[in-house]
Design an enzyme around this catalytic site. Sequence first.
Site, PDB file in Angstrom:
ATOM      1  N   GLU A 159       0.809  -1.226   0.000  1.00 59.07           N
ATOM      2  CA  GLU A 159       0.000   0.000   0.000  1.00 59.07           C
ATOM      3  C   GLU A 159       0.844   1.278   0.000  1.00 59.07           C
ATOM      4  O   GLU A 159       0.724   2.111   0.903  1.00 59.07           O
ATOM      5  CB  GLU A 159      -0.973  -0.036   1.191  1.00 59.07           C
ATOM      6  CG  GLU A 159      -1.831  -1.287   1.159  1.00 59.07           C
ATOM      7  CD  GLU A 159      -2.695  -1.504   2.409  1.00 59.07           C
ATOM      8  OE1 GLU A 159      -2.647  -0.661   3.320  1.00 59.07           O
ATOM      9  OE2 GLU A 159      -3.413  -2.514   2.458  1.00 59.07           O
ATOM     10  N   ASN A 201       2.158  -4.451  -3.492  1.00 52.36           N
ATOM     11  CA  ASN A 201       0.794  -4.917  -3.270  1.00 52.36           C
ATOM     12  C   ASN A 201      -0.073  -3.698  -2.936  1.00 52.36           C
ATOM     13  O   ASN A 201       0.265  -2.920  -2.052  1.00 52.36           O
ATOM     14  CB  ASN A 201       0.829  -5.899  -2.087  1.00 52.36           C
ATOM     15  CG  ASN A 201      -0.451  -6.660  -1.889  1.00 52.36           C
ATOM     16  OD1 ASN A 201      -1.058  -7.131  -2.848  1.00 52.36           O
ATOM     17  ND2 ASN A 201      -0.865  -6.825  -0.628  1.00 52.36           N
ATOM     18  N   ASP A 267     -11.761 -10.700  -1.389  1.00 53.13           N
ATOM     19  CA  ASP A 267     -13.009 -10.994  -0.690  1.00 53.13           C
ATOM     20  C   ASP A 267     -14.090 -10.088  -1.263  1.00 53.13           C
ATOM     21  O   ASP A 267     -13.800  -9.068  -1.896  1.00 53.13           O
ATOM     22  CB  ASP A 267     -12.908 -10.907   0.844  1.00 53.13           C
ATOM     23  CG  ASP A 267     -12.300  -9.629   1.384  1.00 53.13           C
ATOM     24  OD1 ASP A 267     -12.312  -8.606   0.675  1.00 53.13           O
ATOM     25  OD2 ASP A 267     -11.809  -9.643   2.531  1.00 53.13           O
TER      26      ASP A 267
HETATM   27  O1  9MR Z   1      -6.718  -9.302   7.714  1.00 55.22           O
HETATM   28  C1  9MR Z   1      -5.827  -8.531   8.488  1.00 55.22           C
HETATM   29  C2  9MR Z   1      -6.466  -8.230   9.840  1.00 55.22           C
HETATM   30  O2  9MR Z   1      -6.574  -9.422  10.588  1.00 55.22           O
HETATM   31  C3  9MR Z   1      -5.656  -7.202  10.585  1.00 55.22           C
HETATM   32  O3  9MR Z   1      -6.331  -6.836  11.773  1.00 55.22           O
HETATM   33  C4  9MR Z   1      -5.441  -5.986   9.697  1.00 55.22           C
HETATM   34  C5  9MR Z   1      -4.629  -4.950  10.455  1.00 55.22           C
HETATM   35  O4  9MR Z   1      -4.231  -3.910   9.668  1.00 55.22           O
HETATM   36  O5  9MR Z   1      -4.790  -6.365   8.507  1.00 55.22           O
HETATM   37  C6  9MR Z   1      -5.556  -7.235   7.734  1.00 55.22           C
HETATM   38  O6  9MR Z   1      -4.907  -7.547   6.513  1.00 55.22           O
HETATM   39  C7  9MR Z   1      -4.682  -6.458   5.632  1.00 55.22           C
HETATM   40  C8  9MR Z   1      -3.501  -6.818   4.778  1.00 55.22           C
HETATM   41  O7  9MR Z   1      -2.413  -7.155   5.572  1.00 55.22           O
HETATM   42  C9  9MR Z   1      -3.146  -5.690   3.822  1.00 55.22           C
HETATM   43  N1  9MR Z   1      -4.279  -5.287   3.038  1.00 55.22           N
HETATM   44  C10 9MR Z   1      -5.496  -5.001   3.775  1.00 55.22           C
HETATM   45  C11 9MR Z   1      -5.848  -6.195   4.669  1.00 55.22           C
HETATM   46  C12 9MR Z   1      -7.152  -5.949   5.361  1.00 55.22           C
HETATM   47  O8  9MR Z   1      -7.017  -4.844   6.246  1.00 55.22           O
END
Ligand code: 9MR
Length: 353
Positions: A159, A201, A267
Amino acid sequence: MALVVFAGCSAVLVAAAVLAVALPEVGGRESEVPVLAAEHGVDMGVAVAVEPLLWDGDYRHVVTSTYTSVTAENTMKWDSVQPERGEFDWSGPDAVVDFAERNGLDVRGHTLLWHNQQPDWLSGGSFGPEELRRVMHEHVARLVGRYEGRIGAWDVINEPFADEGTELRDNLWYGVLGPDYIAEALWAAHEADPGARLYINEFGIEDGGPKADALYALARDLVERGAPLHGIGFQSHFVHGQVPEDLAGTMRRFTELGLEVAVTELDVRVPEPPTEEALADQAGEYRRVVEACLDVAGCVGVTVWGVGDGHSWIPEWFPGYTAATPFDEDYRPKPALDGIVEALARRPAPVAS
Ligand code: 9MR
């Protein structure tokens, strides 16, 4: 669910009935996914969490029967791996990689540099460029180096653009090292594992538009400068009804630069309560995303973000939305799984040469 046991019914039958309730369909459509994905030469992956991987047999069953690769949802992030400066915790990453290897699954590494889930010592530290560079190099060298040859692809940069718009995100790395932190992290990862495919990503790029244009310009610049960038991850956190029409077209722009692409965090969230109609439509949305990947020569696979609806980040982060994954809270396959299978079955697999 109440189970009525008739007198004289054998213990075996009762046990079978209990199993039928407790387990997802064994040998159901999910088992078609790995076979079909292999025919197409793509991975169908899933994000996994360590605890259920260790302790929940049904969770493991869904992963091993349905998918061909795993991504660590949280346990390879900076706050888990290096919670204190110089103190590395490999228990989670090792558990994921060992599980994958025992079950013949590929691993995608997630993630090296990100503005979230950074430990306090890092985000709150006041590092000058030289020291931050040292910290970054050490983390990347230790983490990527530990799994050299075992983790095929890494989300090196996660990001990098601001949520909206086209500016690079003003994160810790950008603030101290400037925009070249991206190339520098790619080189650090490349040195640690010269065979790994290295990715940027990003989210919010799937439908094209200014953010995708900005990422394209960044990727082209990195490629032209010879930086070890190999792929672009399309996170693909979609809202039901808003799955882009031309995901394949957006992905192709990047493959024309010589990069590979992957759907990395798919998703499709549905408003509460999820109706049968919405779930049926969601199946079509999953189908279209997988088809888009199969339609792009350089798309190496699709990863779903969460093993089941009970392990999805959506309800917590988007109250009012739910049911975003292909399995329900009891790990029963949903129509979305049929959508995935249909895409893989309908598209002709490439002829092996
Ligand atoms: O799915 C992940 C969630 O369990 C965490 O709490 C969260 C914290 O920032 O991150 C989520 O995964 C993220 C991923 O690492 C990067 N892209 C966005 C995803 C959803 O927030």
